[in-house]
Structure formats: C-alpha cells, structure tokens
Write an enzyme that holds these catalytic residues in place. Sequence first.
Site, short mmCIF file in Angstrom:
data_model
loop_
_atom_site.label_atom_id
_atom_site.label_comp_id
_atom_site.label_asym_id
_atom_site.label_seq_id
_atom_site.Cartn_x
_atom_site.Cartn_y
_atom_site.Cartn_z
N LYS A 269 0.69 -1.34 0.01
CA LYS A 269 0.07 -0.11 0.03
C LYS A 269 1.05 1.26 0.03
O LYS A 269 0.86 2.10 -0.44
CB LYS A 269 -1.06 -0.11 1.38
CG LYS A 269 -1.96 -1.30 1.26
CD LYS A 269 -2.79 -0.89 2.54
CE LYS A 269 -3.86 -1.96 1.90
NZ LYS A 269 -4.88 -2.29 3.19
N GLY B 200 -0.29 -4.68 10.18
CA GLY B 200 1.05 -4.58 9.25
C GLY B 200 1.38 -3.34 9.24
O GLY B 200 -0.12 -2.77 8.95
N SER C 258 -0.22 0.84 6.42
CA SER C 258 -0.62 -0.09 7.27
C SER C 258 -2.46 -1.68 6.75
O SER C 258 -3.14 -1.09 6.10
CB SER C 258 -1.29 0.70 8.05
OG SER C 258 -1.75 -0.50 9.44
N ASP C 259 -2.23 -2.84 7.40
CA ASP C 259 -3.26 -3.45 7.02
C ASP C 259 -3.02 -4.17 8.18
O ASP C 259 -2.39 -4.85 9.04
CB ASP C 259 -2.51 -4.32 5.80
CG ASP C 259 -3.79 -5.17 5.33
OD1 ASP C 259 -4.42 -4.33 4.71
OD2 ASP C 259 -3.77 -6.29 5.97
N GLN C 260 -5.09 -4.80 8.34
CA GLN C 260 -4.73 -4.92 9.04
C GLN C 260 -5.40 -6.75 9.02
O GLN C 260 -6.52 -6.76 7.91
CB GLN C 260 -5.40 -5.07 10.55
CG GLN C 260 -5.94 -5.59 11.28
CD GLN C 260 -6.71 -4.86 12.83
OE1 GLN C 260 -8.12 -4.48 12.71
NE2 GLN C 260 -6.17 -3.83 13.53
#
Length: 192
Positions: free
Chosen positions: A52, A105, A68-70
């Site tokens: 991203k 992340g 960011s990623d979850q």
Amino acid sequence: MPNLVLASTSPYRRELLARLGLPFTVANPQTDETPLADETPEALALRLSEAKARAVANDHPSALIIGSDQVATVDGRIYGKPGDHQRAVAQLRELSGKTVNFFTGLCLYNAATGESQVRGVSTLVTFRQLDDQEIENYLRREPAYNCAGSAKSEGLGIALLAGMQGDDPNALVGLPLIALCDMLRNQGVAIL
C-alpha cells in the site's frame, strides 16, 4: 520535514494519525489484497502494508508514506471485513467466546530513499459468549460491516468483548501509533 502521506482511505486510520498533530495527506493505494498461496495471515498483513505504501510512491516521490493492513485470525482462519449484515452476524457467531488475533502490519516507506521500515503488532481480543439477540442489537446500533471481525472496539463493540491484550490500543483500530512514532523518529521526524 518531508511530506507525510497516509496510504489508506480508512477514516479510522486518518483519525488516529491526526492525533499526532503532524500535517499529512491521504492517498488511495488501490492494492490487490488477495492472499498469496500458503501465505500466513501475518505475512499477508506485512506484505500488504508495504504494498500500500509503495503503491502511492510515484505520486509522492519525496514523501514518507504510511501503509497499514490488518487481519483478524482464529486458528489460522482469516476474518476480514464482512461487508454486509448477514456475514457480520455469521462472523460474530463464530467469534463468540473465542480469542482473536488482530495482527496489524505497518510500513513507513521513504519514497526518496526507497527505505522501508515494516513491523507487525498483535492484539489478542477475547469475545464474550454472544447470543443472537445481542449480535442483532449490536449490528443494528453499530453496523460494523467495514471492520475485520465485525466489531468496532472504539465504539459500542467494546460491549462484545471480555478482554484484550496488546502493546498499543491504537493497533486494534488499525494504526499502531507507538510503532509509527518510533519509525518516524528513525526518519528524523520530531513528533514532540
């Protein structure tokens, strides 16, 4: 200070980043979030957080870009954003009484130098035993269809929970600010 860019359209991440009082802009990363074959949930979140950030780098060549990623997981199964009421009900039924790992992340990408800092932050969330009426009442009052695990802990979703464990309460909402502050300091950004 270099320009700061949040590579996310999430209003929750935008709100969290604003808490630091630093000027920033927002960019839509338009990233394919399909997991790779045999990719662990944690590896997926880390990979996507960096993807991203890198996805918007051409439009912001001298910026520090935050990605960011979850993922929410129980026993290796990923629980994503439900998208609608029926899936949210099903998720909350499955998560009732279980402990979920919300793994976030985080990437800070320096577009000028190509340097990436990538970290993962886990928050363990235990759901109470939920009955169907509680699930329906919750989703009517707070339709958390765009939240992994179908619950917004920063809102009424806190009533669904028995407890949580983690190093940064912001990570559960989607942007680990403690880790981000450390990454920004590593890039010479004064926060205070």
